[in-house]
Design a protein around this motif. Structure first.
Motif, PDB file in Angstrom:
ATOM      1  N   ALA A 117       0.831  -1.211   0.000  1.00  0.00           N
ATOM      2  CA  ALA A 117       0.000   0.000   0.000  1.00  0.00           C
ATOM      3  C   ALA A 117       0.861   1.255   0.000  1.00  0.00           C
ATOM      4  CB  ALA A 117      -0.929  -0.012   1.215  1.00  0.00           C
ATOM      5  N   TRP A 118       1.924   1.257   0.818  1.00  0.00           N
ATOM      6  CA  TRP A 118       2.813   2.418   0.852  1.00  0.00           C
ATOM      7  C   TRP A 118       3.493   2.629  -0.498  1.00  0.00           C
ATOM      8  CZ3 TRP A 118       8.144   2.412   0.139  1.00  0.00           C
ATOM      9  CH2 TRP A 118       8.743   3.682   0.266  1.00  0.00           C
ATOM     10  N   SER A 119       3.929   1.541  -1.131  1.00  0.00           N
ATOM     11  CA  SER A 119       4.570   1.642  -2.444  1.00  0.00           C
ATOM     12  C   SER A 119       3.624   2.279  -3.459  1.00  0.00           C
ATOM     13  CB  SER A 119       5.006   0.249  -2.923  1.00  0.00           C
ATOM     14  OG  SER A 119       5.515   0.301  -4.238  1.00  0.00           O
ATOM     15  N   VAL A 120       2.356   1.889  -3.442  1.00  0.00           N
ATOM     16  CA  VAL A 120       1.365   2.486  -4.342  1.00  0.00           C
ATOM     17  C   VAL A 120       1.221   3.981  -4.070  1.00  0.00           C
ATOM     18  CG1 VAL A 120      -1.062   2.474  -5.038  1.00  0.00           C
ATOM     19  CG2 VAL A 120       0.129   0.305  -4.639  1.00  0.00           C
ATOM     20  N   SER A 121       1.294   4.372  -2.791  1.00  0.00           N
ATOM     21  CA  SER A 121       1.102   5.777  -2.425  1.00  0.00           C
ATOM     22  C   SER A 121       2.184   6.690  -2.975  1.00  0.00           C
ATOM     23  CB  SER A 121       1.047   5.921  -0.900  1.00  0.00           C
ATOM     24  OG  SER A 121       2.342   5.876  -0.313  1.00  0.00           O
ATOM     25  N   THR A 122       3.339   6.135  -3.334  1.00  0.00           N
ATOM     26  CA  THR A 122       4.430   6.967  -3.840  1.00  0.00           C
ATOM     27  C   THR A 122       4.219   7.368  -5.299  1.00  0.00           C
ATOM     28  OG1 THR A 122       5.791   5.069  -4.513  1.00  0.00           O
ATOM     29  CG2 THR A 122       6.065   5.877  -2.257  1.00  0.00           C
ATOM     30  N   VAL A 123       3.199   6.806  -5.945  1.00  0.00           N
ATOM     31  CA  VAL A 123       2.874   7.157  -7.334  1.00  0.00           C
ATOM     32  C   VAL A 123       1.857   8.287  -7.318  1.00  0.00           C
ATOM     33  CG1 VAL A 123       1.890   6.324  -9.504  1.00  0.00           C
ATOM     34  CG2 VAL A 123       3.332   4.809  -8.132  1.00  0.00           C
TER      35      VAL A 123
END
Length: 385
Positions: free
Chosen positions: A98-104
């Motif tokens: 989820a955090w990785s997705v938030s960086t986009v």
């Protein structure tokens, strides 16, 4: 000779790039599409655009370092704390996804951040999270990031090496380099890459993040594949900014445990294949709406003269005022200073050395950027909750 160290600390802080700014025309110059096509008219398909210099008409009032940093410290929810405090390894891994997705983040067509100058830094704190970036190479452009949170025992290191190329109908930027997120008290390291940034000119205008992101944790044997998808020729709401992927165990014949689906600018869902139950693991509106512009909280602490918001302050202010001639003059002055610094180092036989990172390169592994200090100190610039 005037160098970046001689410039006065006059930071110009701008609002972060968030979901609601997708259609914002604040930074757009007039007749932008016509200007973009004119700019690319003499560029050959397949050309590497790494050294391509944009006029201020096509610039956001912020550096690429700021954009990298914002993807870490500009969030409404405490996504990183969830990564650190999950009870099981699978809970923590899902939170990392989820955090990785938030960086986009969405980007606007026709405008781009400044290319950072060599030695430029960006230093911001949010709560107990301290984030530091440095431009460790200019040709090729390489950006390094180090972030630490002593409260949640988190450390993060990034090494970004973008390679933009023009293909006639679109510009495709391969974002090379490695991202690591370490949960120190759990002794877990999550390694991941970045999707490609694609700017489409024909048959329809648009900016998309596309490609496959892999996330791996060697200690737990859990991995994920996330496929970022977008429109090709015709608008399809179901495909636009969508994610399709899975979480699996690398030690069990790559058996899928969770199916991932959704849209990175809306919601992303994980379906447990053992129980058939689905849950929302990421809500973009919740995570990215209402995030405030960073502020200078402690001017006495001292803002580095290499700080992005200082280096590009005059250019950014001119762009915000739509004073394009002033922006061009200020940007040209920065670029000329950089050329003079390169000539001076060359004449003296000196090699530039990064201040905050140790940098290495190999054909097998590419660029690697290791922080010199164990932790990042608090910054005078703060991203408010």
């Amino acid at each position: 000779m005037v160098t970046v160290e001689d410039m006065g600390p006059r930071p110009v802080l701008t609002a972060p790039l968030l979901l609601e700014q997708e259609s914002d025309s604040t930074y757009r110059a007039p007749n932008l599409l016509k200007r973009v096509l004119s700019l690319l008219a003499n560029v050959r398909p397949g050309s590497d655009l790494t050294r391509f210099q944009l006029p201020p008409l096509f610039n956001l009032p912020k550096s690429q370092l700021q954009c990298h940093g914002e993807s870490v410290y500009c969030t409404g929810g405490d996504l990183l704390s969830k990564c650190a405090n999950g009870e099981t390894s699978m809970e923590r891994f899902i939170s990392v996804v989820a955090w990785s997705v938030s960086t986009v983040r969405p980007l606007m067509f026709g405008v781009a951040p400044y290319n950072p100058i060599l030695g430029e830094t960006h230093h911001v704190s949010r709560g107990t999270l301290n984030v530091l970036l440095e431009q460790v190479s200019h040709h090729p452009p390489v950006s390094a990031l180090h972030a630490t949170d002593e409260k949640d025992n988190i450390e993060m290191t990034w090494c970004h090496y973008p390679v933009p190329k023009f293909y006639g109908t679109h510009i495709e930027t391969e974002v090379n380099g490695r991202r690591q997120l370490k949960l120190l008290n759990k002794e877990e390291t999550y390694e991941m890459n970045s999707p490609k940034l694609v700017i489409r000119l024909f048959p329809m205008l648009g900016v998309d993040w596309l490609g496959t992101v892999t996330i791996k944790c060697e200690e737990t044997g859990i991995a994920a594949e996330l496929h970022y998808r977008g429109n090709s020729f015709f608008p399809r709401p179901g495909i636009h900014r969508s994610i399709k992927g899975r979480i699996f165990m690398t030690s069990s014949s790559s058996k899928t445990i969770y199916e991932i689906s959704g849209h990175w600018d809306r919601t992303v869902t994980a379906k447990d294949l053992n129980t058939g139950k689905s849950k929302i693991i990421y809500d973009a509106k919740e995570a990215l709406s209402g995030v405030k512009t960073p502020i200078v909280k402690d001017s006495q602490q001292g803002i580095w003269r290499t700080e992005s918001t200082v280096v590009w302050g005059d250019v950014s202010q001119a762009i915000l005022n739509k004073s394009w001639d002033k922006a061009k003059e200020a940007k040209s002055a920065i670029e000329e200073r950089e050329r003079e610094r390169v000539k001076e180092r060359k004449s003296q036989g000196q090699n530039w050395v990064p201040k905050h990172f140790t940098v290495s390169y190999s054909k097998e592994n590419g660029w690697d950027c290791l922080p010199i200090q164990k932790s990042v100190p608090p910054a005078p610039i703060v991203a408010p909750f």
